[in-house]
Design an enzyme around this catalytic site. Structure first.
Site, mmCIF file in Angstrom:
data_model
loop_
_atom_site.group_PDB
_atom_site.id
_atom_site.type_symbol
_atom_site.label_atom_id
_atom_site.label_comp_id
_atom_site.label_asym_id
_atom_site.label_seq_id
_atom_site.Cartn_x
_atom_site.Cartn_y
_atom_site.Cartn_z
ATOM 1 N N HIS A 126 -6.489 65.300 -10.850
ATOM 2 C CA HIS A 126 -6.137 64.312 -11.877
ATOM 3 C C HIS A 126 -5.157 63.262 -11.350
ATOM 4 O O HIS A 126 -4.336 63.524 -10.466
ATOM 5 C CB HIS A 126 -5.517 65.027 -13.088
ATOM 6 C CG HIS A 126 -4.245 65.743 -12.751
ATOM 7 N ND1 HIS A 126 -3.017 65.131 -12.789
ATOM 8 C CD2 HIS A 126 -4.027 67.020 -12.341
ATOM 9 C CE1 HIS A 126 -2.082 65.978 -12.429
ATOM 10 N NE2 HIS A 126 -2.667 67.145 -12.151
ATOM 11 N N HIS A 135 -12.354 58.001 2.679
ATOM 12 C CA HIS A 135 -13.325 59.088 2.846
ATOM 13 C C HIS A 135 -12.595 60.417 2.682
ATOM 14 O O HIS A 135 -11.678 60.732 3.450
ATOM 15 C CB HIS A 135 -13.969 59.006 4.239
ATOM 16 C CG HIS A 135 -15.051 60.003 4.481
ATOM 17 N ND1 HIS A 135 -15.884 59.935 5.577
ATOM 18 C CD2 HIS A 135 -15.455 61.100 3.795
ATOM 19 C CE1 HIS A 135 -16.750 60.926 5.545
ATOM 20 N NE2 HIS A 135 -16.497 61.657 4.470
#
Length: 204
Positions: A126, A135
């Site tokens: 979150h 990446h």
């Protein structure tokens, strides 16, 4: 849709598209004239004017190369491609050209920039912010309230603890445990992660 790139990474993106209802693959584009086919799809070697209206995804695993291509190409990019097995909160912002692979998890209030890769089995918790061209490698875990700068890569199986800020064009080695902020261009490895050198980035 056009897939730009005919590598192993492109094969995984084909699988993502096949798992979705909203897109299909028209053909693959690659700069290598010796490559003629990728998992059953024709490979072409030049963008023509007729292709300008087609959506494109950059199937390039290298962050610098993906950055340079996105800066150069005058093309309309697809919205995010998300494998049907990924677990994605409804409360996220994920931007054009990004790809989310099988079994990845992205939790609430997270922002994913353009042309990012959330690889197989990666977890993005979150309130995370990933800037463009990041990446997150297979099975890496980015815990809550982390910020990761443009072009950085979190290696396979690495973990970033809550609240850490990682600069731009950083490389976090496979299996590393990041427990403190990391400056721009650093390469870090180990548990806890330590800087071993700095990347030389040529994105001009």
């Amino acid at each position: 849709m056009i897939i730009y790139g005919a590598s192993g990474h492109a094969k995984v993106i084909v699988d993502i598209i096949k798992s979705m209802d909203s897109y299909s693959v028209d053909f693959v584009l690659d700069d290598d004239p010796e490559v003629k086919e990728l998992v059953g799809f024709e490979v072409k070697h030049q963008l023509t004017d007729e292709m300008k209206d087609q959506k494109l995804v950059l199937a390039i695993g290298n962050n610098q190369t993906r950055y340079k291509l996105a800066s150069k190409l005058q093309q309309s990019y697809c919205s995010a491609l998300i494998h049907k097995s990924a677990v994605i909160s409804e409360d996220i912002d994920i931007r054009e050209g990004s790809v989310v692979m099988a079994n990845a998890v992205i939790n609430s209030s997270t922002v994913i920039g353009k042309h990012c890769i959330i690889n197989s089995g990666a977890i993005v918790e979150h309130d995370v912010k990933l800037e463009d061209f990041v990446h997150i490698s297979p099975n890496a875990t980015v815990t809550g309230n982390v910020v990761i700068g443009e072009g950085s890569q979190i290696g396979a199986g690495a973990t970033v603890i809550p609240g850490v800020q990682i600069g731009k064009w950083v490389t976090v080695g496979a299996g590393a445990i990041v427990i403190e902020d990391i400056p721009d261009f650093a390469v870090v490895v180990g548990n806890p992660a330590k800087i071993i050198k700095f990347n030389r980035i040529e994105n001009e």
